[in-house]
Motif scaffolding. Structure first.
Motif, PDB file in Angstrom:
ATOM      1  N   LYS A   1       6.449  48.405-120.366  1.00 51.78           N
ATOM      2  CA  LYS A   1       7.885  47.797-120.477  1.00 51.78           C
ATOM      3  C   LYS A   1       7.534  46.521-120.007  1.00 51.78           C
ATOM      4  N   HIS A   2       6.621  46.184-119.083  1.00 50.93           N
ATOM      5  CA  HIS A   2       6.540  44.677-118.707  1.00 50.93           C
ATOM      6  C   HIS A   2       5.305  43.898-119.115  1.00 50.93           C
ATOM      7  N   GLY A   3       4.338  44.624-119.659  1.00 50.55           N
ATOM      8  CA  GLY A   3       3.033  43.985-120.378  1.00 50.55           C
ATOM      9  C   GLY A   3       1.912  44.041-119.288  1.00 50.55           C
ATOM     10  N   PRO A   4       0.973  43.645-119.662  1.00 47.13           N
ATOM     11  CA  PRO A   4      -0.537  43.738-118.635  1.00 47.13           C
ATOM     12  C   PRO A   4      -0.088  43.065-117.270  1.00 47.13           C
ATOM     13  N   LEU A   5      -0.811  43.495-116.160  1.00 48.75           N
ATOM     14  CA  LEU A   5      -0.775  42.920-114.833  1.00 48.75           C
ATOM     15  C   LEU A   5      -1.515  41.580-114.992  1.00 48.75           C
ATOM     16  N   PRO A   6      -1.043  40.372-114.335  1.00 48.47           N
ATOM     17  CA  PRO A   6      -1.787  39.103-114.341  1.00 48.47           C
ATOM     18  C   PRO A   6      -3.243  39.456-113.607  1.00 48.47           C
ATOM     19  N   ASP A   7      -4.078  38.255-113.809  1.00 46.32           N
ATOM     20  CA  ASP A   7      -5.283  38.502-113.074  1.00 46.32           C
ATOM     21  C   ASP A   7      -5.285  38.366-111.678  1.00 46.32           C
TER      22      ASP A   7
ATOM     23  N   LEU B   1       4.232  56.905-106.493  1.00 47.44           N
ATOM     24  CA  LEU B   1       4.017  56.098-107.588  1.00 47.44           C
ATOM     25  C   LEU B   1       2.705  56.727-108.368  1.00 47.44           C
ATOM     26  N   THR B   2       2.952  57.294-109.517  1.00 50.64           N
ATOM     27  CA  THR B   2       1.960  58.334-110.348  1.00 50.64           C
ATOM     28  C   THR B   2       1.310  57.351-111.435  1.00 50.64           C
ATOM     29  N   ALA B   3       0.376  57.681-112.002  1.00 46.16           N
ATOM     30  CA  ALA B   3      -0.331  56.964-113.092  1.00 46.16           C
ATOM     31  C   ALA B   3       0.644  57.004-114.076  1.00 46.16           C
ATOM     32  N   GLU B   4       1.678  57.869-114.561  1.00 52.45           N
ATOM     33  CA  GLU B   4       2.793  57.819-115.288  1.00 52.45           C
ATOM     34  C   GLU B   4       3.537  56.585-115.198  1.00 52.45           C
ATOM     35  N   ASP B   5       3.858  56.734-114.000  1.00 53.42           N
ATOM     36  CA  ASP B   5       4.880  55.477-113.454  1.00 53.42           C
ATOM     37  C   ASP B   5       4.151  54.126-113.863  1.00 53.42           C
ATOM     38  N   VAL B   6       2.988  53.998-113.435  1.00 56.32           N
ATOM     39  CA  VAL B   6       2.180  52.864-113.696  1.00 56.32           C
ATOM     40  C   VAL B   6       2.201  52.372-115.260  1.00 56.32           C
ATOM     41  N   MET B   7       1.952  53.421-116.119  1.00 58.81           N
ATOM     42  CA  MET B   7       1.864  53.038-117.448  1.00 58.81           C
ATOM     43  C   MET B   7       3.046  52.797-118.295  1.00 58.81           C
ATOM     44  N   ALA B   8       4.091  53.464-117.635  1.00 55.13           N
ATOM     45  CA  ALA B   8       5.465  53.164-118.136  1.00 55.13           C
ATOM     46  C   ALA B   8       5.685  51.795-117.932  1.00 55.13           C
ATOM     47  N   TRP B   9       5.381  51.194-116.524  1.00 59.27           N
ATOM     48  CA  TRP B   9       5.830  49.836-116.050  1.00 59.27           C
ATOM     49  C   TRP B   9       4.982  48.916-117.084  1.00 59.27           C
ATOM     50  N   LEU B  10       3.557  49.052-117.569  1.00 60.80           N
ATOM     51  CA  LEU B  10       2.978  48.245-118.310  1.00 60.80           C
ATOM     52  C   LEU B  10       3.458  48.312-119.786  1.00 60.80           C
TER      53      LEU B  10
ATOM     54  N   GLU C   1       0.885  47.226 -95.594  1.00 58.69           N
ATOM     55  CA  GLU C   1       1.685  48.484 -95.142  1.00 58.69           C
ATOM     56  C   GLU C   1       2.794  47.821 -94.453  1.00 58.69           C
ATOM     57  N   ASN C   2       3.735  48.585 -94.281  1.00 53.26           N
ATOM     58  CA  ASN C   2       5.080  48.245 -93.518  1.00 53.26           C
ATOM     59  C   ASN C   2       5.673  46.935 -94.123  1.00 53.26           C
ATOM     60  N   LEU C   3       5.897  46.580 -95.356  1.00 50.71           N
ATOM     61  CA  LEU C   3       6.429  45.458 -95.861  1.00 50.71           C
ATOM     62  C   LEU C   3       8.044  45.699 -95.909  1.00 50.71           C
ATOM     63  N   ALA C   4       8.627  44.555 -95.620  1.00 49.59           N
ATOM     64  CA  ALA C   4       9.910  44.528 -95.732  1.00 49.59           C
ATOM     65  C   ALA C   4      10.679  44.771 -96.709  1.00 49.59           C
ATOM     66  N   ASP C   5      12.083  44.453 -96.686  1.00 51.83           N
ATOM     67  CA  ASP C   5      12.847  44.666 -97.893  1.00 51.83           C
ATOM     68  C   ASP C   5      12.228  43.568 -98.980  1.00 51.83           C
ATOM     69  N   MET C   6      12.299  44.382-100.212  1.00 56.90           N
ATOM     70  CA  MET C   6      11.652  43.570-101.455  1.00 56.90           C
ATOM     71  C   MET C   6      12.994  43.220-102.493  1.00 56.90           C
ATOM     72  N   SER C   7      14.337  43.446-102.078  1.00 54.66           N
ATOM     73  CA  SER C   7      15.305  43.411-102.951  1.00 54.66           C
ATOM     74  C   SER C   7      15.474  42.000-103.642  1.00 54.66           C
ATOM     75  N   GLU C   8      14.908  41.119-103.328  1.00 54.18           N
ATOM     76  CA  GLU C   8      15.198  39.670-103.694  1.00 54.18           C
ATOM     77  C   GLU C   8      13.933  39.249-104.634  1.00 54.18           C
ATOM     78  N   LEU C   9      12.850  40.162-104.809  1.00 55.32           N
ATOM     79  CA  LEU C   9      11.864  40.016-105.370  1.00 55.32           C
ATOM     80  C   LEU C   9      12.050  40.332-106.877  1.00 55.32           C
ATOM     81  N   PRO C  10      11.707  39.412-107.824  1.00 54.90           N
ATOM     82  CA  PRO C  10      11.758  39.632-109.289  1.00 54.90           C
ATOM     83  C   PRO C  10      10.730  40.663-109.578  1.00 54.90           C
ATOM     84  N   THR C  11      10.694  41.324-110.583  1.00 54.98           N
ATOM     85  CA  THR C  11       9.706  42.284-110.849  1.00 54.98           C
ATOM     86  C   THR C  11       8.181  41.846-111.266  1.00 54.98           C
ATOM     87  N   THR C  12       8.353  40.620-111.851  1.00 59.85           N
ATOM     88  CA  THR C  12       6.919  39.851-112.259  1.00 59.85           C
ATOM     89  C   THR C  12       7.451  38.217-112.039  1.00 59.85           C
ATOM     90  N   GLY C  13       6.440  37.338-112.022  1.00 57.48           N
ATOM     91  CA  GLY C  13       6.485  36.058-112.072  1.00 57.48           C
ATOM     92  C   GLY C  13       6.710  35.411-110.784  1.00 57.48           C
TER      93      GLY C  13
END
Length: 299
Positions: free
Chosen positions: A134-140, A123-132, A228-240
């Motif tokens: 698209k999805h807006g600022p991170l929550p506090d 995950l690069t700085a460019e990936d993070v900025m592209a995410w922001l 670290e070593n988190l399991a499958d995240m496929s059921e998680l939404p991107t935010t919220g």
């Protein structure tokens, strides 16, 4: 107060009550995004394996059933939390991390496509900025999760670590680039919102080729813990969604096995299947509302 003004106040009060009640009725579901601790857990190649020994399993002479085990393991075993102190002298150990940093909103940044084509993808700085963008600022107090798709390899240790040896120079798996880590560590200063944790579905925040672990160092110095070593995240939404991170509360611990629970809005869920509101809770909720209504309706 004239009749029209009184009616307006009553109507406003009722609307506030209904809106608050609607929030109270939001349906959610929970999801465990970690692994159980077992002797099959994927642990860092140079760490001791988890050993679970039964000390008692059966009927006692007094006639009741008793089970008890002894467990021996490293702090950083299976799904676990890296405390900031892991790579930053004087930073928070596990037991000093504020509780409101362990119960916080989550977001997912997905680099599965990159990781499928490059086993050392980051995950690069460019990936993070592209995410922001698209999805807006991170929550506090955000906990940022990075989905690489590596969870599908967890029970094949050679595929998960990239080697079947203890030679860490042969490790191959995705991670988080220090440039992305710097965005997270500087987020509060720039935007007034804090990133409290960063996690991913690989053995380490730094990718397998790293030898100096700059992402660990950057995040630890900023008081940001790692998962670290988190399991499958496929059921998680991107935010919220919300996360509850529950590490073993080890005094002075540089890390600890953790259970990580996601609380996800479920608009299609069945309200009747959720726990009912306790009668006392309803009463305490309604008393101030009814009192206000009576006051407003008085001549």
């Amino acid at each position: 107060m004239d009749t029209h003004a009184r009616f307006s106040l009553v109507l406003s009060t009722v609307m506030v009550i209904l809106q608050a009640r609607a929030v109270d009725m939001v349906v959610t579901r929970t999801l465990d995004i970690g692994y159980t601790l077992s002797e099959e857990s994927a642990n860092w190649p140079t760490n001791r394996a988890i050993e679970i020994t039964s000390t008692m399993k059966g009927l006692t002479p007094e006639g009741f059933w008793l089970e008890a085990n002894e467990i021996c393991m490293a702090e950083h075993s299976s799904t676990h939390l890296d405390a900031p102190s892991h790579f930053s002298e004087g930073a928070w150990s596990v037991d000093r991390i504020p509780l409101n940093h362990l119960m916080a909103p989550g977001v997912v940044m997905d680099i599965q496509e990159k990781a499928a084509n490059d086993s050392l993808a980051e995950l690069t700085a460019e990936d993070v900025m592209a995410w922001l963008d698209k999805h807006g600022p991170l929550p506090d107090r955000a906990i940022v999760l990075v989905r690489t798709g590596w969870a599908s390899r967890y029970y094949n240790k050679t595929a998960y670590f990239g080697t079947d040896t203890k030679d860490t120079s042969k490790l191959v798996f995705p991670g988080i680039n220090v440039g992305a880590a710097r965005i997270f560590s500087g987020y509060e200063e720039k935007y007034g919102r804090r990133v409290v944790g960063v996690g991913l579905d690989t053995p380490s925040q730094d990718n397998g080729a790293s030898t100096h672990y700059p992402t660990h160092v950057e995040l630890g110095a900023a008081g940001i813990y790692g998962l670290e070593n988190l399991a499958d995240m496929s059921e998680l939404p991107t935010t919220g969604f919300k996360l509850m991170v529950m590490p073993m509360n080890i005094k002075g611990g540089s890390g600890a096995p953790a259970r990580v629970i996601a609380i996800i809005p479920d608009p299609d869920g069945d309200l009747s299947s959720g726990p009912p509101t306790p009668p006392l809770g309803r009463l305490l909720y309604l008393i101030p509302c009814l009192t206000l209504l009576v006051t407003l309706l008085r001549p």
